[in-house]
Write a protein that holds these residues in place. Structure first.
Motif, PDB file in Angstrom:
ATOM      1  N   UNK A  36      40.735  50.168  36.067  1.00  0.00           N
ATOM      2  CA  UNK A  36      40.151  50.553  37.354  1.00  0.00           C
ATOM      3  C   UNK A  36      40.175  49.407  38.367  1.00  0.00           C
ATOM      4  N   UNK A  37      40.404  48.197  37.907  1.00  0.00           N
ATOM      5  CA  UNK A  37      40.464  47.050  38.810  1.00  0.00           C
ATOM      6  C   UNK A  37      41.758  47.117  39.614  1.00  0.00           C
ATOM      7  N   UNK A  38      41.625  47.018  40.918  1.00  0.00           N
ATOM      8  CA  UNK A  38      42.758  47.205  41.807  1.00  0.00           C
ATOM      9  C   UNK A  38      43.648  45.964  41.872  1.00  0.00           C
ATOM     10  N   UNK A  39      44.959  46.149  41.943  1.00  0.00           N
ATOM     11  CA  UNK A  39      45.883  45.016  41.977  1.00  0.00           C
ATOM     12  C   UNK A  39      45.905  44.318  43.331  1.00  0.00           C
ATOM     13  N   UNK A  40      46.504  43.142  43.326  1.00  0.00           N
ATOM     14  CA  UNK A  40      46.751  42.365  44.538  1.00  0.00           C
ATOM     15  C   UNK A  40      48.200  42.596  44.955  1.00  0.00           C
ATOM     16  N   UNK A  41      48.428  42.704  46.233  1.00  0.00           N
ATOM     17  CA  UNK A  41      49.797  42.862  46.725  1.00  0.00           C
ATOM     18  C   UNK A  41      50.580  41.581  46.435  1.00  0.00           C
ATOM     19  N   UNK A  42      51.635  41.645  45.636  1.00  0.00           N
ATOM     20  CA  UNK A  42      52.404  40.428  45.319  1.00  0.00           C
ATOM     21  C   UNK A  42      52.924  39.715  46.566  1.00  0.00           C
ATOM     22  N   UNK A  43      53.169  40.457  47.632  1.00  0.00           N
ATOM     23  CA  UNK A  43      53.682  39.847  48.858  1.00  0.00           C
ATOM     24  C   UNK A  43      52.659  38.925  49.513  1.00  0.00           C
ATOM     25  N   UNK A  44      51.387  39.073  49.132  1.00  0.00           N
ATOM     26  CA  UNK A  44      50.335  38.244  49.716  1.00  0.00           C
ATOM     27  C   UNK A  44      50.202  36.898  49.020  1.00  0.00           C
ATOM     28  N   UNK A  98      39.188  38.450  35.487  1.00  0.00           N
ATOM     29  CA  UNK A  98      39.591  37.051  35.587  1.00  0.00           C
ATOM     30  C   UNK A  98      41.060  36.925  35.972  1.00  0.00           C
ATOM     31  N   UNK A  99      41.898  37.793  35.414  1.00  0.00           N
ATOM     32  CA  UNK A  99      43.323  37.764  35.751  1.00  0.00           C
ATOM     33  C   UNK A  99      43.501  37.962  37.264  1.00  0.00           C
ATOM     34  N   UNK A 100      42.763  38.919  37.819  1.00  0.00           N
ATOM     35  CA  UNK A 100      42.863  39.174  39.253  1.00  0.00           C
ATOM     36  C   UNK A 100      42.283  38.018  40.067  1.00  0.00           C
ATOM     37  N   UNK A 101      41.118  37.507  39.663  1.00  0.00           N
ATOM     38  CA  UNK A 101      40.502  36.385  40.363  1.00  0.00           C
ATOM     39  C   UNK A 101      41.427  35.173  40.400  1.00  0.00           C
ATOM     40  N   UNK A 102      42.069  34.907  39.275  1.00  0.00           N
ATOM     41  CA  UNK A 102      42.950  33.743  39.198  1.00  0.00           C
ATOM     42  C   UNK A 102      44.118  33.856  40.176  1.00  0.00           C
ATOM     43  N   UNK A 103      44.604  35.068  40.380  1.00  0.00           N
ATOM     44  CA  UNK A 103      45.704  35.278  41.319  1.00  0.00           C
ATOM     45  C   UNK A 103      45.227  35.239  42.766  1.00  0.00           C
ATOM     46  N   UNK A 104      44.015  35.686  42.994  1.00  0.00           N
ATOM     47  CA  UNK A 104      43.517  35.809  44.368  1.00  0.00           C
ATOM     48  C   UNK A 104      43.477  34.480  45.103  1.00  0.00           C
ATOM     49  N   UNK A 131      33.465  28.748  38.776  1.00  0.00           N
ATOM     50  CA  UNK A 131      34.098  27.432  38.694  1.00  0.00           C
ATOM     51  C   UNK A 131      35.605  27.531  38.476  1.00  0.00           C
ATOM     52  N   UNK A 132      36.042  28.573  37.767  1.00  0.00           N
ATOM     53  CA  UNK A 132      37.477  28.753  37.539  1.00  0.00           C
ATOM     54  C   UNK A 132      38.208  28.984  38.866  1.00  0.00           C
ATOM     55  N   UNK A 133      37.643  29.798  39.739  1.00  0.00           N
ATOM     56  CA  UNK A 133      38.283  30.042  41.034  1.00  0.00           C
ATOM     57  C   UNK A 133      38.329  28.760  41.862  1.00  0.00           C
ATOM     58  N   UNK A 134      37.288  27.957  41.750  1.00  0.00           N
ATOM     59  CA  UNK A 134      37.266  26.695  42.489  1.00  0.00           C
ATOM     60  C   UNK A 134      38.375  25.770  41.995  1.00  0.00           C
ATOM     61  N   UNK A 135      38.511  25.652  40.670  1.00  0.00           N
ATOM     62  CA  UNK A 135      39.543  24.778  40.093  1.00  0.00           C
ATOM     63  C   UNK A 135      40.942  25.238  40.500  1.00  0.00           C
ATOM     64  N   UNK A 136      41.182  26.536  40.478  1.00  0.00           N
ATOM     65  CA  UNK A 136      42.503  27.051  40.833  1.00  0.00           C
ATOM     66  C   UNK A 136      42.741  27.002  42.349  1.00  0.00           C
TER      67      UNK A 136
END
Length: 380
Positions: free
Chosen positions: A13-21, A298-304, A271-276
């Motif tokens: 149900x978690x929505x993807x991120x547009x790869x172009x972004x 987390x997979x989505x957050x890491x990409x964001x 903290x993971x988002x801050x490090x990335x």
């Protein structure tokens, strides 16, 4: 008692991120590389989840997949790619930017082409976007070995031998098996020797190296980038679930650092988002990072973090000020006898040799000295 956080959870149900972004960096070849690479290093515990996690990463918008023969799961990653095509998340494998690596045990010139062919077959692709030489020397270790493991046949960097391997990697590029070529874990001395002895089309376009807030390697990165070599960072989150052989009491955890924690609180982010975000924004957003997770959120957050500037200039500056030279990958399992048990010699360029003959002379001298030392040193 704190609630245990589930490390594996896939939520469609978690929505993807547009790869172009997702931000990309230009390689010296003029090709673009997504800065965020989904890592497939398994850390043992995650091996059983790697296919589903990789497929989920692709569904959520990751288009750069980082693989290696040493991770022992190229077939699993290949199945995740086929699964993603079947599900319609990508039209073909060509939609992905794939990084592969030549393992130490395949650095004999006669083994390079077969190793690449095996990787292509396992991944189910005709071409690898970026092919890296994994380590600068052909030293192997037993899969899953403990930190005390040593290979008696291990050797330091011998440029003469490395160039024979590199010549075969260049042939793969010329044959169209790989698009771009690069290195991993190179030091300044080894890179200078390599760049000295290649023509323009044979130069590496990328070096993958350990980089995280407590191990920033800023000077080395700036040297590489001054030569047109883009830097991609592994251990970007400090790899808290790394194998035991790479865990030592001297290590500090990036995500527990007070500055990382404080900025996370300021932003209402993990903290993971801050490090990335630090990895994505530092040095004028000129490099990339590798990160792995097995939870959809987390997979989505890491990409964001590769789609926006999460950190303010002031926050970025504070993070750039906490470098502690806290190397997590010591590489002690690769040590050669003449390093005398000191893992720092792997990284400090004190034992780098141009020729096999030069190394042989050094080895003979060291063995004679070591024999005298063993015979005369008081053992009380």
């Amino acid at each position: 008692m704190p609630q245990k956080i589930e490390q594996v959870c896939f939520d469609q149900s978690i929505q993807p991120i547009d790869p172009a972004a997702v931000h990309q960096v230009k390689l010296a070849s003029d090709r673009m590389m997504p800065v965020a690479a989904y890592g497939t290093f398994h850390s043992d515990w995650a091996q059983n989840y790697m296919e589903e996690a990789t497929a989920e990463a692709i569904r959520l918008g990751w288009r750069h997949i980082d693989t290696a023969r040493a991770y022992e799961n190229e077939e699993v990653v290949g199945e995740a790619i086929r699964r993603s095509i079947k599900a319609g998340h990508i039209a073909a494998a060509d939609d992905l930017f794939i990084t592969g690596k030549l393992w130490n045990g395949h650095m004999n010139p006669r083994d390079v082409a077969p190793a690449c062919e095996a990787t292509l077959k396992a991944l189910g692709v005709d071409q690898i976007d970026l092919y890296l030489n994994h380590w600068p020397w052909p030293n192997v270790h037993t899969p899953g070995c403990a930190g005390e493991h040593r290979n008696p046949d291990a050797v330091p960097y011998i440029h003469e031998a490395f160039m024979e391997t590199w010549g075969e990697i260049v042939k793969l590029k010329k044959a169209g098996k790989v698009v771009d070529i690069g290195t991993s874990n190179h030091t300044e001395a080894t890179m200078k020797l390599l760049l000295r002895d290649v023509v323009e089309e044979e130069r590496p376009v990328c070096n993958q190296m350990e980089m995280h807030p407590l191990m920033q390697q800023t000077e080395l990165r700036r040297y590489f980038e001054s030569e047109g070599v883009v830097c991609n960072g592994y251990m970007s989150l400090g790899s808290p679930n790394r194998p035991g052989r790479d865990t030592f009491k001297e290590h500090r955890a990036d995500m527990l650092d007070p500055t990382v924690q404080a900025i996370a609180a300021e932003l209402g982010a993990s903290p993971a988002k801050v490090a990335l975000a630090w990895a994505a924004q530092r040095e004028n957003k000129s490099g990339g990072f590798v990160a792995m997770a097995t939870r959809s959120d987390w997979i989505r957050d890491n990409l964001s973090v590769a789609t926006e500037d999460l950190l303010s200039p002031e926050q970025l500056q504070r993070l750039c000020g906490i470098d502690a030279n806290n190397r997590l990958i010591w590489g002690q399992v690769f040590l050669w006898p003449e390093a005398d048990g000191d893992w720092r010699i792997l990284w400090d360029d004190s034992q780098v040799f141009e020729t096999r003959e030069g190394y042989a002379k050094f080895k003979a001298s060291w063995e004679a000295h070591n024999k005298v030392q063993q015979e005369t040193t008081f053992k009380g």
